[in-house]
Design a protein around this motif. Structure first.
Motif, short mmCIF file in Angstrom:
data_model
loop_
_atom_site.label_atom_id
_atom_site.label_comp_id
_atom_site.label_asym_id
_atom_site.label_seq_id
_atom_site.Cartn_x
_atom_site.Cartn_y
_atom_site.Cartn_z
N LYS A 162 0.82 -1.21 0.00
CA LYS A 162 0.00 0.00 0.00
C LYS A 162 0.86 1.26 0.00
N LYS A 186 2.83 2.71 -2.18
CA LYS A 186 2.71 3.60 -3.34
C LYS A 186 1.43 4.42 -3.28
N ALA A 187 0.34 3.78 -2.86
CA ALA A 187 -0.94 4.49 -2.77
C ALA A 187 -0.88 5.58 -1.72
N GLU A 224 1.14 8.46 -3.06
CA GLU A 224 0.37 9.19 -4.06
C GLU A 224 -0.66 10.10 -3.40
N GLY A 267 -8.16 -1.97 -10.40
CA GLY A 267 -7.24 -1.22 -9.55
C GLY A 267 -7.79 -1.06 -8.15
N ASP A 327 -6.47 -0.12 -3.72
CA ASP A 327 -5.50 0.66 -2.93
C ASP A 327 -4.10 0.06 -3.03
N ASN A 332 -2.89 -1.82 -5.92
CA ASN A 332 -2.34 -1.97 -7.28
C ASN A 332 -3.04 -1.02 -8.24
N LYS A 333 -2.39 -0.73 -9.35
CA LYS A 333 -2.92 0.24 -10.32
C LYS A 333 -4.01 -0.33 -11.23
N LYS A 382 -4.47 -0.84 -17.55
CA LYS A 382 -4.88 0.36 -18.28
C LYS A 382 -5.96 0.04 -19.30
#
Length: 329
Positions: free
Chosen positions: A83, A85-86, A89, A230, A232, A234-235, A238
């Protein structure tokens, strides 16, 4: 994931006599975001510290206790490593909006300043400490989760310790919570900062089994869908939205087969995240104690922070002096 939910509007009184596991940080963020002055500044006490969280928490607790609802507030513990990275961000976004907020104020655009201020809310250690103090004084129990509050709350509902999780976050369903209540308040508002809109909300009850049966999914498949979109942690992929994700998982059965079919590079971390959703760390606590409200303590605590004494006493009278949650069955 909200588009997949089956929502049932219910009055707050529906939860009378029921134990509800409340996502504490999620609730505090709501108060800190929306309870502000017209120019976007949060409410503050005589010492200049923020009190928006206490305003929201006090009046909401009065509403709960008046209806004999038995809330247990669940606080977040140590977040999982994936978590990070989230969280970083979110911090970046807050810094960005703090700058945009100052710019709007400088330009004299009060409406824009308010919209931007909503994105700057922070739950600090002091805010958490004060929230827990008020809960103690109001006789309401709380628990510090070893990791994610939604996971702890979900476990409480699965074990029959609580009837439902209360949160605006859908993650508790991914942790297997049988029931989730959204907009857990008498009168609630959701603010959309980018559009400058406020939506009046009512409590909405979501049953996990009903969601799974409607879409013919298993819990593991629901988690796979969330991972494709996506979370909390992982992204996501796309270009894959909720509709496409459902179609993909229904076609291939699980996320691993889907990745292989599309030729996507599979991140091993996805398996760790899925494992975390299915078996998160929790405290196995089965009993909670609700006590009588310490009326004198509540008044002193809030008045010290700039609350109007008469107004606080007026709302406490709604609970009827001497009334205790211990009377609940």
């Amino acid at each position: 994931m909200g588009d997949l939910l089956v929502r049932h509007r219910v009055p707050l009184s529906f939860f009378s006599g029921k134990i509800v596991a409340v996502d504490a940080f999620n609730t505090l963020y709501q108060f800190l975001s929306i309870i502000r002055l017209p120019d976007g500044r949060p409410l503050t006490g005589p010492d200049g510290y923020v009190t928006s969280h206490l305003v929201g928490l006090f009046y909401r607790l009065v509403n709960f206790l008046e209806l004999k609802i038995k809330p247990v507030f669940v606080f977040d513990g140590e977040p999982p490593v994936f978590k990070k990275k989230a969280i970083e961000e979110r911090k970046r976004i807050k810094v960005e909006f703090e700058q945009k907020y100052r710019e709007a104020l400088k330009a004299g655009d009060i409406a824009l300043a308010f919209r931007r201020s909503v994105m700057t809310a922070k739950v600090t250690p002091r805010i958490v400490k004060e929230a827990k103090k008020l809960l103690d004084l109001m006789g309401v129990p709380y628990i510090d989760a070893p990791s994610e509050a939604e996971a702890q709350a979900a476990w409480m509902v699965k074990e029959g310790v609580a009837y439902s999780v209360a949160s605006q976050d859908y993650d508790s369903l991914l942790f297997g919570a049988p029931r989730l209540v959204l907009n857990f308040a008498v009168a609630s508002r959701k603010y959309y900062p980018k559009r400058g809109l406020v939506e009046e909300l009512e409590p909405e009850l979501v049953n996990l089994d009903e969601v799974l049966k409607k879409h013919r999914l298993t819990l593991e498949q629901l988690i796979d869908i969330a991972l494709l979109v996506g979370t909390d942690y992982n992204k996501g992929v796309k270009g894959v939205g909720i509709v496409k994700a459902v179609k993909i998982i229904k076609t291939y059965g699980n996320i691993e087969k889907a990745y292989k079919a599309y030729g996507w590079k599979l991140d091993p971390a996805l398996f760790e995240i899925k494992k975390f959703y299915l078996n998160p760390p929790v405290k196995k606590v089965y009993d909670f104690e609700w006590r009588s409200v310490d009326e004198k303590g509540v008044v002193e605590f809030l008045v010290e922070r700039g609350f109007n004494k008469e107004r606080v006493e007026k709302h406490l009278k709604r609970l009827k002096k001497g009334k205790s949650l211990l009377d609940f069955t």
